[in-house]
Design an enzyme around this catalytic site. Structure first.
Site, PDB file in Angstrom:
ATOM      1  N   HIS A  50      67.883 -64.851  89.126  1.00 52.59           N
ATOM      2  CA  HIS A  50      67.260 -66.015  89.769  1.00 52.59           C
ATOM      3  C   HIS A  50      66.824 -65.719  91.214  1.00 52.59           C
ATOM      4  O   HIS A  50      65.721 -66.087  91.627  1.00 52.59           O
ATOM      5  CB  HIS A  50      68.241 -67.189  89.722  1.00 52.59           C
ATOM      6  CG  HIS A  50      67.590 -68.522  89.713  1.00 52.59           C
ATOM      7  ND1 HIS A  50      68.018 -69.565  88.943  1.00 52.59           N
ATOM      8  CD2 HIS A  50      66.533 -69.022  90.390  1.00 52.59           C
ATOM      9  CE1 HIS A  50      67.262 -70.628  89.132  1.00 52.59           C
ATOM     10  NE2 HIS A  50      66.359 -70.317  90.023  1.00 52.59           N
ATOM     11  N   TYR A 104      70.224 -75.225  86.593  1.00 54.03           N
ATOM     12  CA  TYR A 104      69.652 -76.560  86.324  1.00 54.03           C
ATOM     13  C   TYR A 104      70.628 -77.455  85.552  1.00 54.03           C
ATOM     14  O   TYR A 104      70.376 -78.643  85.382  1.00 54.03           O
ATOM     15  CB  TYR A 104      68.332 -76.459  85.542  1.00 54.03           C
ATOM     16  CG  TYR A 104      67.274 -75.579  86.172  1.00 54.03           C
ATOM     17  CD1 TYR A 104      67.380 -75.178  87.498  1.00 54.03           C
ATOM     18  CD2 TYR A 104      66.172 -75.144  85.442  1.00 54.03           C
ATOM     19  CE1 TYR A 104      66.413 -74.356  88.072  1.00 54.03           C
ATOM     20  CE2 TYR A 104      65.204 -74.342  86.019  1.00 54.03           C
ATOM     21  CZ  TYR A 104      65.347 -73.943  87.320  1.00 54.03           C
ATOM     22  OH  TYR A 104      64.388 -73.133  87.893  1.00 54.03           O
ATOM     23  N   ASP A 127      61.185 -73.038  80.400  1.00 51.19           N
ATOM     24  CA  ASP A 127      61.857 -72.311  81.482  1.00 51.19           C
ATOM     25  C   ASP A 127      63.025 -73.129  82.026  1.00 51.19           C
ATOM     26  O   ASP A 127      62.831 -74.182  82.632  1.00 51.19           O
ATOM     27  CB  ASP A 127      60.867 -72.050  82.628  1.00 51.19           C
ATOM     28  CG  ASP A 127      61.529 -71.295  83.779  1.00 51.19           C
ATOM     29  OD1 ASP A 127      61.562 -70.056  83.711  1.00 51.19           O
ATOM     30  OD2 ASP A 127      62.041 -71.946  84.719  1.00 51.19           O
ATOM     31  N   LYS A 151      68.099 -68.118  83.447  1.00 53.19           N
ATOM     32  CA  LYS A 151      68.275 -67.246  84.618  1.00 53.19           C
ATOM     33  C   LYS A 151      69.748 -67.193  85.017  1.00 53.19           C
ATOM     34  O   LYS A 151      70.463 -68.190  84.870  1.00 53.19           O
ATOM     35  CB  LYS A 151      67.481 -67.791  85.823  1.00 53.19           C
ATOM     36  CG  LYS A 151      66.072 -68.245  85.473  1.00 53.19           C
ATOM     37  CD  LYS A 151      65.286 -68.730  86.672  1.00 53.19           C
ATOM     38  CE  LYS A 151      63.995 -69.404  86.232  1.00 53.19           C
ATOM     39  NZ  LYS A 151      64.127 -70.826  85.940  1.00 53.19           N
TER      40      LYS A 151
HETATM   41  N1  LIG Z   1      62.762 -69.310  89.886  1.00 52.78           N
HETATM   42  C1  LIG Z   1      62.929 -70.237  90.803  1.00 52.78           C
HETATM   43  O1  LIG Z   1      63.554 -70.011  91.848  1.00 52.78           O
HETATM   44  C2  LIG Z   1      62.361 -71.575  90.587  1.00 52.78           C
HETATM   45  C3  LIG Z   1      61.862 -71.915  89.348  1.00 52.78           C
HETATM   46  N2  LIG Z   1      61.321 -73.138  89.133  1.00 52.78           N
HETATM   47  C4  LIG Z   1      60.783 -73.414  87.772  1.00 52.78           C
HETATM   48  O2  LIG Z   1      59.418 -73.805  87.900  1.00 52.78           O
HETATM   49  C5  LIG Z   1      59.242 -75.091  87.297  1.00 52.78           C
HETATM   50  C6  LIG Z   1      58.119 -75.868  87.964  1.00 52.78           C
HETATM   51  O3  LIG Z   1      58.385 -76.047  89.337  1.00 52.78           O
HETATM   52  P1  LIG Z   1      58.841 -77.454  89.989  1.00 52.78           P
HETATM   53  O4  LIG Z   1      59.586 -77.135  91.212  1.00 52.78           O
HETATM   54  O5  LIG Z   1      59.487 -78.282  88.976  1.00 52.78           O
HETATM   55  O6  LIG Z   1      57.474 -78.087  90.502  1.00 52.78           O
HETATM   56  P2  LIG Z   1      56.048 -78.504  89.891  1.00 52.78           P
HETATM   57  O7  LIG Z   1      55.032 -77.978  90.825  1.00 52.78           O
HETATM   58  O8  LIG Z   1      55.970 -78.159  88.456  1.00 52.78           O
HETATM   59  O9  LIG Z   1      56.054 -80.074  90.077  1.00 52.78           O
HETATM   60  C7  LIG Z   1      56.942 -80.918  89.391  1.00 52.78           C
HETATM   61  C8  LIG Z   1      56.836 -82.312  89.985  1.00 52.78           C
HETATM   62  O10 LIG Z   1      55.528 -82.855  89.789  1.00 52.78           O
HETATM   63  C9  LIG Z   1      55.609 -84.065  89.016  1.00 52.78           C
HETATM   64  N3  LIG Z   1      54.451 -84.045  88.099  1.00 52.78           N
HETATM   65  C10 LIG Z   1      54.274 -83.259  87.012  1.00 52.78           C
HETATM   66  N4  LIG Z   1      53.061 -83.459  86.459  1.00 52.78           N
HETATM   67  C11 LIG Z   1      52.447 -84.391  87.207  1.00 52.78           C
HETATM   68  C12 LIG Z   1      51.190 -85.027  87.125  1.00 52.78           C
HETATM   69  N5  LIG Z   1      50.309 -84.718  86.187  1.00 52.78           N
HETATM   70  N6  LIG Z   1      50.880 -85.969  88.070  1.00 52.78           N
HETATM   71  C13 LIG Z   1      51.774 -86.293  89.039  1.00 52.78           C
HETATM   72  N7  LIG Z   1      52.982 -85.714  89.169  1.00 52.78           N
HETATM   73  C14 LIG Z   1      53.327 -84.778  88.250  1.00 52.78           C
HETATM   74  C15 LIG Z   1      56.940 -84.018  88.306  1.00 52.78           C
HETATM   75  O11 LIG Z   1      57.451 -85.315  88.102  1.00 52.78           O
HETATM   76  P3  LIG Z   1      57.809 -85.903  86.640  1.00 52.78           P
HETATM   77  O12 LIG Z   1      58.778 -84.993  85.994  1.00 52.78           O
HETATM   78  O13 LIG Z   1      58.412 -87.228  87.004  1.00 52.78           O
HETATM   79  O14 LIG Z   1      56.515 -86.032  85.902  1.00 52.78           O
HETATM   80  C16 LIG Z   1      57.792 -83.278  89.341  1.00 52.78           C
HETATM   81  O15 LIG Z   1      58.243 -84.172  90.332  1.00 52.78           O
HETATM   82  C17 LIG Z   1      60.626 -75.725  87.450  1.00 52.78           C
HETATM   83  O16 LIG Z   1      60.782 -76.898  86.688  1.00 52.78           O
HETATM   84  C18 LIG Z   1      61.503 -74.573  87.074  1.00 52.78           C
HETATM   85  O17 LIG Z   1      61.516 -74.399  85.673  1.00 52.78           O
HETATM   86  C19 LIG Z   1      61.230 -74.063  90.152  1.00 52.78           C
HETATM   87  C20 LIG Z   1      61.752 -73.802  91.388  1.00 52.78           C
HETATM   88  C21 LIG Z   1      62.355 -72.533  91.718  1.00 52.78           C
HETATM   89  O1  LIG Z   2      64.783 -74.553  90.996  1.00 53.56           O
HETATM   90  C1  LIG Z   2      65.120 -73.384  91.129  1.00 53.56           C
HETATM   91  O2  LIG Z   2      65.048 -72.574  90.204  1.00 53.56           O
HETATM   92  C2  LIG Z   2      65.589 -72.908  92.430  1.00 53.56           C
HETATM   93  O3  LIG Z   2      66.110 -71.834  92.533  1.00 53.56           O
HETATM   94  C3  LIG Z   2      65.327 -73.759  93.631  1.00 53.56           C
HETATM   95  O4  LIG Z   2      65.354 -75.055  93.393  1.00 53.56           O
HETATM   96  C4  LIG Z   2      66.165 -73.347  94.833  1.00 53.56           C
HETATM   97  O5  LIG Z   2      67.364 -72.868  94.454  1.00 53.56           O
HETATM   98  C5  LIG Z   2      66.381 -74.431  95.786  1.00 53.56           C
HETATM   99  O6  LIG Z   2      65.441 -74.985  96.257  1.00 53.56           O
HETATM  100  C6  LIG Z   2      67.771 -74.779  96.129  1.00 53.56           C
HETATM  101  O7  LIG Z   2      67.751 -75.712  97.125  1.00 53.56           O
END
Ligand SMILES: NC(=O)C1=CN([C@@H]2O[C@H](COP(=O)(O)OP(=O)(O)OC[C@H]3O[C@@H](n4cnc5c(N)ncnc54)[C@H](OP(=O)(O)O)[C@@H]3O)[C@@H](O)[C@H]2O)C=CC1
Ligand SMILES: O=C(O)C(=O)[C@@H](O)[C@H](O)C(=O)CO
Length: 276
Positions: free
Chosen positions: A112, A54, A49, A79
């Site tokens: 998005h 990003y 994803d 997205k």
């Molecule tokens: N549609 C939207 O608006 C959004 C979509 N997203 C999507 O969702 C995905 C996941 O959400 P995200 O916000 O990244 O958050 P997550 O809940 O997936 O958490 C990610 C964080 O947790 C850490 N982490 C991962 N695995 C572990 C573990 N086993 N133990 C300890 N720490 C861990 C990672 O660090 P490290 O990498 O250093 O391991 C990172 O800092 C995003 O990457 C993106 O693709 C996210 C936000 C908004």
């Molecule tokens: O990560 C994503 O996909 C997001 O849309 C978010 O991070 C969001 O846009 C945000 O938190 C911006 O500050």
């Protein structure tokens, strides 16, 4: 019982989507994201994803091209970002994403955020891309029921997916009910709340009980709620460990215990504020 990382859900247009994938928000373009994607595919992930926001689509493309799995076994999501919305703008943004990723088609293309006054024109562009075969499924992200109502009022296709913030502090009851009724697959972003619940006693006690990590407990809870989940990590060991959630099942009482942590707390923006 959800048995393996290759398990899929069937979307409302018949396309299969892996239940488990890798998120790459904040993974740096270049080696960091490329290595994360490669490690994930090596560990059995088939879904990635990303988003134009990003700024790592190039590195993701490099990862999928150099992994030892053919393109048609992978499920790639990207997205359209907020300032790319509108009909013509979205068609242009899609081609840019496709070029950066280096793929001939996308598996899933999402709006998005629901940008007021724009998202319906954006959706018409997604419908065109879908009908022309550039993308196998189209969907939305961060849409509340009122956004979906508005979209469905004059759309040709029902979104296949709604990707929303979902974790034990934000269980999204209204949106889930709406999407269930309209056969829109829910997908969880920030499923681990970026680590904020890893020390919570309710989660650590379940980790102890099932001999799993806090991350694995929460990710299993997502799957048992029929969410597609996309935890992010750039660390090979965490990528592997996070996906090791197919050999146990949370019982009903423990699912309820995690559900009870809901406080409707967001870590990301409220879609109604982001979408102004
Ligand atoms: N549609 C939207 O608006 C959004 C979509 N997203 C999507 O969702 C995905 C996941 O959400 P995200 O916000 O990244 O958050 P997550 O809940 O997936 O958490 C990610 C964080 O947790 C850490 N982490 C991962 N695995 C572990 C573990 N086993 N133990 C300890 N720490 C861990 C990672 O660090 P490290 O990498 O250093 O391991 C990172 O800092 C995003 O990457 C993106 O693709 C996210 C936000 C908004
Ligand atoms: O990560 C994503 O996909 C997001 O849309 C978010 O991070 C969001 O846009 C945000 O938190 C911006 O500050």
């Amino acid at each position: 019982m959800i048995n393996s990382i290759s398990d899929t859900v069937v979307l409302n247009n018949g396309v299969e989507m892996p239940r488990f994938g890798l998120g790459v928000y904040k993974a740096e373009d270049g080696n960091e994201v490329t290595n994360a994607v490669r490690s994930a595919i090596h560990a059995g992930y088939r879904s990635i994803d990303t988003a134009s926001f990003y700024k790592n689509e190039k590195g993701v493309g490099e990862g999928i091209r150099t992994a030892d799995v053919s393109r048609d076994e992978l499920f790639i999501t990207t997205k359209v970002w907020n300032d790319e919305q509108g009909y013509d703008e979205t068609l242009k943004a899609f081609q840019q994403s496709r070029e950066k990723l280096g793929v001939s088609y996308l598996d899933l293309y999402l709006i998005h955020w629901p940008i007021r006054g724009k998202f319906k024109d954006t959706w018409r562009a997604l419908e065109k891309l879908y009908k022309e075969g550039y993308v196998r499924a189209i969907g939305v992200s961060n849409f509340k029921p009122h956004h979906l109502h508005e979209l469905l009022a004059d759309s040709e296709f029902v979104p296949a997916v709604n990707q929303v913030e979902f974790h034990p502090r934000l269980t999204q009851e209204d949106t889930r009910a709406f999407c269930y009724d309209h056969r829109i697959q829910m997908e969880a972003w920030s499923p681990m709340m970026r680590g904020r619940l890893f020390d919570h006693p309710a989660i650590t006690s379940l980790a102890e009980k099932y001999q799993k990590t806090p991350a694995q407990i929460i990710l299993r809870w997502d799957l048992q709620h029929d969410f597609v989940t996309i935890p992010k990590s750039v660390h090979e060991e965490r990528i592997r460990q996070n996906a090791n959630v197919f050999d146990f099942e949370l019982d009903k009482g423990d699912m309820d215990r995690i559900d009870a942590l809901n406080t409707n707390e967001r870590i990301g923006p409220d879609p109604d504020k982001m979408g102004q």
